[in-house]
Design an enzyme around this catalytic site. Structure first.
Site, PDB file in Angstrom:
ATOM      1  N   GLY A  81       0.806  -1.225   0.000  1.00 54.84           N
ATOM      2  CA  GLY A  81       0.000   0.000   0.000  1.00 54.84           C
ATOM      3  C   GLY A  81       0.833   1.267   0.000  1.00 54.84           C
ATOM      4  N   GLY A 119      -2.171  -7.315   0.938  1.00 56.11           N
ATOM      5  CA  GLY A 119      -1.983  -8.542   1.717  1.00 56.11           C
ATOM      6  C   GLY A 119      -1.510  -9.709   0.865  1.00 56.11           C
TER       7      GLY A 119
HETATM    8  P1  ADP Z   1       3.838  -1.047   2.723  1.00 60.74           P
HETATM    9  O1  ADP Z   1       2.445  -0.520   3.014  1.00 60.74           O
HETATM   10  O2  ADP Z   1       4.300  -0.626   1.361  1.00 60.74           O
HETATM   11  O3  ADP Z   1       3.960  -2.518   2.946  1.00 60.74           O
HETATM   12  P2  ADP Z   1       4.777  -0.342   5.363  1.00 60.74           P
HETATM   13  O4  ADP Z   1       3.357  -0.141   5.799  1.00 60.74           O
HETATM   14  O5  ADP Z   1       5.496  -1.498   5.902  1.00 60.74           O
HETATM   15  O6  ADP Z   1       4.855  -0.344   3.755  1.00 60.74           O
HETATM   16  O7  ADP Z   1       5.648   0.928   5.770  1.00 60.74           O
HETATM   17  C1  ADP Z   1       5.340   2.233   5.417  1.00 60.74           C
HETATM   18  C2  ADP Z   1       5.579   3.197   6.552  1.00 60.74           C
HETATM   19  O8  ADP Z   1       6.895   3.107   7.072  1.00 60.74           O
HETATM   20  C3  ADP Z   1       5.409   4.606   6.079  1.00 60.74           C
HETATM   21  O9  ADP Z   1       4.283   5.168   6.717  1.00 60.74           O
HETATM   22  C4  ADP Z   1       6.702   5.310   6.495  1.00 60.74           C
HETATM   23  O10 ADP Z   1       6.505   6.601   7.024  1.00 60.74           O
HETATM   24  C5  ADP Z   1       7.243   4.385   7.560  1.00 60.74           C
HETATM   25  N1  ADP Z   1       8.690   4.562   7.733  1.00 60.74           N
HETATM   26  C6  ADP Z   1       9.644   4.367   6.833  1.00 60.74           C
HETATM   27  N2  ADP Z   1      10.865   4.668   7.327  1.00 60.74           N
HETATM   28  C7  ADP Z   1      10.679   5.049   8.598  1.00 60.74           C
HETATM   29  C8  ADP Z   1      11.557   5.500   9.644  1.00 60.74           C
HETATM   30  N3  ADP Z   1      12.872   5.581   9.471  1.00 60.74           N
HETATM   31  N4  ADP Z   1      10.999   5.807  10.832  1.00 60.74           N
HETATM   32  C9  ADP Z   1       9.659   5.729  10.997  1.00 60.74           C
HETATM   33  N5  ADP Z   1       8.785   5.318  10.059  1.00 60.74           N
HETATM   34  C10 ADP Z   1       9.278   4.993   8.870  1.00 60.74           C
END
Ligand code: ADP
Ligand code: MG
Length: 399
Positions: free
Chosen positions: A357, A380
């Site tokens: 997402g 998912g």
């Molecule tokens: P996806 O939905 O693509 O699987 P995730 O939900 O695992 O991705 O991660 C996305 C979130 O991770 C984003 O909201 C982003 O702000 C956060 N994020 C990335 N790097 C950091 C960091 N260094 N510290 C805090 N949050 C982070």
């Protein structure tokens, strides 16, 4: 994921009834649909079947009604959006099996499209009840699954029907399965995986699966902090799962044993508060993070080194942003690396597959999405595929 039948394997379907599982779990705001991407994804399948003269019955879930009728979750709320994307009238059928469906099929002309009610209004859907699936199948000649995003669920409309009726992958499903195969099952080597996002705990299985499959594992985002901490780096007040130190070490050892290089940032962007362009913003070596600072992005030197890694690879599979990309300037690493991957893909030297997402949002933000080889919008299901799990909806299509 060897062989599955596609619409190319269909014979004459004139007058035949097709049950087509699609994703109509559309984002809504105040009763109206705000994004029709999922409908657009399945439009080629629906239109192809319609043009071939089949009577097309769309099957989908909407929200979580928990096995009961709930007027606020009727799939009819998506009807207008579906009609708009298809450019034709669609008949809403407020049932999923039985005489009402049978009569409606009698009214539909060849090539017409009908929309059946929310599959999750009936407990048999999520229970994958065989009798429930048989009742749906009774009105149809064949089944097409075009909803990869629901393929990680073994439900009647995603799995059960495929066990009863002749089954085919729709065009969107076919594209997704081919892209995934080219990314991890039979990829051109070397392969890099970029894994980022907030937490290691939500992606443990992904990391464990990838270390055995890729040559380069690039870890960024909040999850890199946990790995850095496991290596003895003081990450200050960064988001970090200290209780996962052993797990992180085990993953790095498994990577070592499998000949997979783990790439962690050696410079990072930090600040004392989490805000846009904060006054305390600075870039430093990972060993120079102060007690009062948090790591919010991968640093520019590391990004350059990671770009060089991508240049040596033929395939990249990407899930999770490199930093807190929603807040400036912590989008810099994600944007830069995404642009590199996009440029290499446009050049034809890299196959790039991404999903998740926030990842999709980040790649769109970087203006890189268009040049990626494939972007999966299935949250998912994409993650479960990255975990190496067999998806029941896909397995049921496989012959
Ligand atoms: P996806 O939905 O693509 O699987 P995730 O939900 O695992 O991705 O991660 C996305 C979130 O991770 C984003 O909201 C982003 O702000 C956060 N994020 C990335 N790097 C950091 C960091 N260094 N510290 C805090 N949050 C982070
Ligand atoms: Mg997310």
């Amino acid at each position: 994921m060897s062989s599955f039948k596609t619409l190319d394997d269909l014979g004459d379907v004139t007058g035949k009834v097709a049950l087509v599982r699609v994703d109509l779990n559309l984002p809504m705001n105040g009763g109206s649909v705000t994004d029709t991407t999922r409908v657009e994804a399945s439009a080629p399948t629906i239109l192809e079947l319609s043009e071939k003269g089949a009577k097309v019955l769309l099957l989908a879930h909407f929200g979580r009604p928990g096995g009961k009728r709930n007027s606020t979750m009727s799939v009819s709320m998506t009807l207008e959006a579906v009609e708009e994307v298809l450019g034709s009238e669609v008949m809403f059928i407020p049932e999923i099996q039985g005489p009402v469906v049978e009569q409606s099929i009698g009214i539909l002309r060849n090539g017409d499209v009908g929309l059946l009610e929310n599959t999750r209004f009936w407990p048999g859907e999520e229970a994958n009840d065989a009798d429930f699936a048989a009742g749906i199948a009774a009105n149809a000649d064949f089944y097409v699954n075009d909803a990869f995003s629901a393929a990680h669920r073994a439900h009647a409309s995603t799995e059960g029907l495929a066990r009863i009726l002749p089954s085919y992958a729709g065009r969107a499903m076919e594209k997704e399965l081919n892209a995934l195969e080219s990314a991890l099952e039979k990829p051109e080597q070397p392969v890099a995986a970029v894994v980022g996002g907030a937490k290691v705990s939500s992606k443990l299985a992904v990391l464990e699966n990838l270390v055995g499959k890729v040559q380069h594992l690039i870890i960024g985002g909040g999850m890199a902090n946990t790995f850095l901490a496991a290596r003895g780096v003081d990450v200050g007040k960064s988001l970090c799962e200290h209780d996962l130190t052993e797990t992180a070490n085990a993953i790095m050892e498994a990577a070592d044993a499998a000949g997979c290089t783990v790439h962690l940032p050696y410079d990072v962007v930090v600040s004392q508060e989490f805000a846009a362009n904060p006054p305390s913003l600075r870039t430093c070596n990972v060993h120079e993070v102060a007690e009062s600072e948090m790591i919010l992005d991968v640093g520019p030197q590391a990004v350059e080194a990671l770009a060089d890694v991508l240049k040596t690879c033929r395939t990249v599979v990407w899930n999770g942003p490199m930093g807190a990309f929603e807040t400036e300037p912590f989008d810099a690493a994600t944007v830069a690396l995404a642009k590199t991957a996009a440029a290499l893909s446009a050049e034809g030297s890299l196959v790039s597959v991404a999903g998740g997402g926030d990842t999709v949002a980040a790649l769109n933000h970087a203006g890189a999405a268009r040049d990626f080889s494939y972007i999966s919008t299935a949250g998912g299901a994409f993650l479960e595929w990255m975990e190496g799990k067999e998806l029941p909806g896909v397995a049921a299509l496989t012959v």
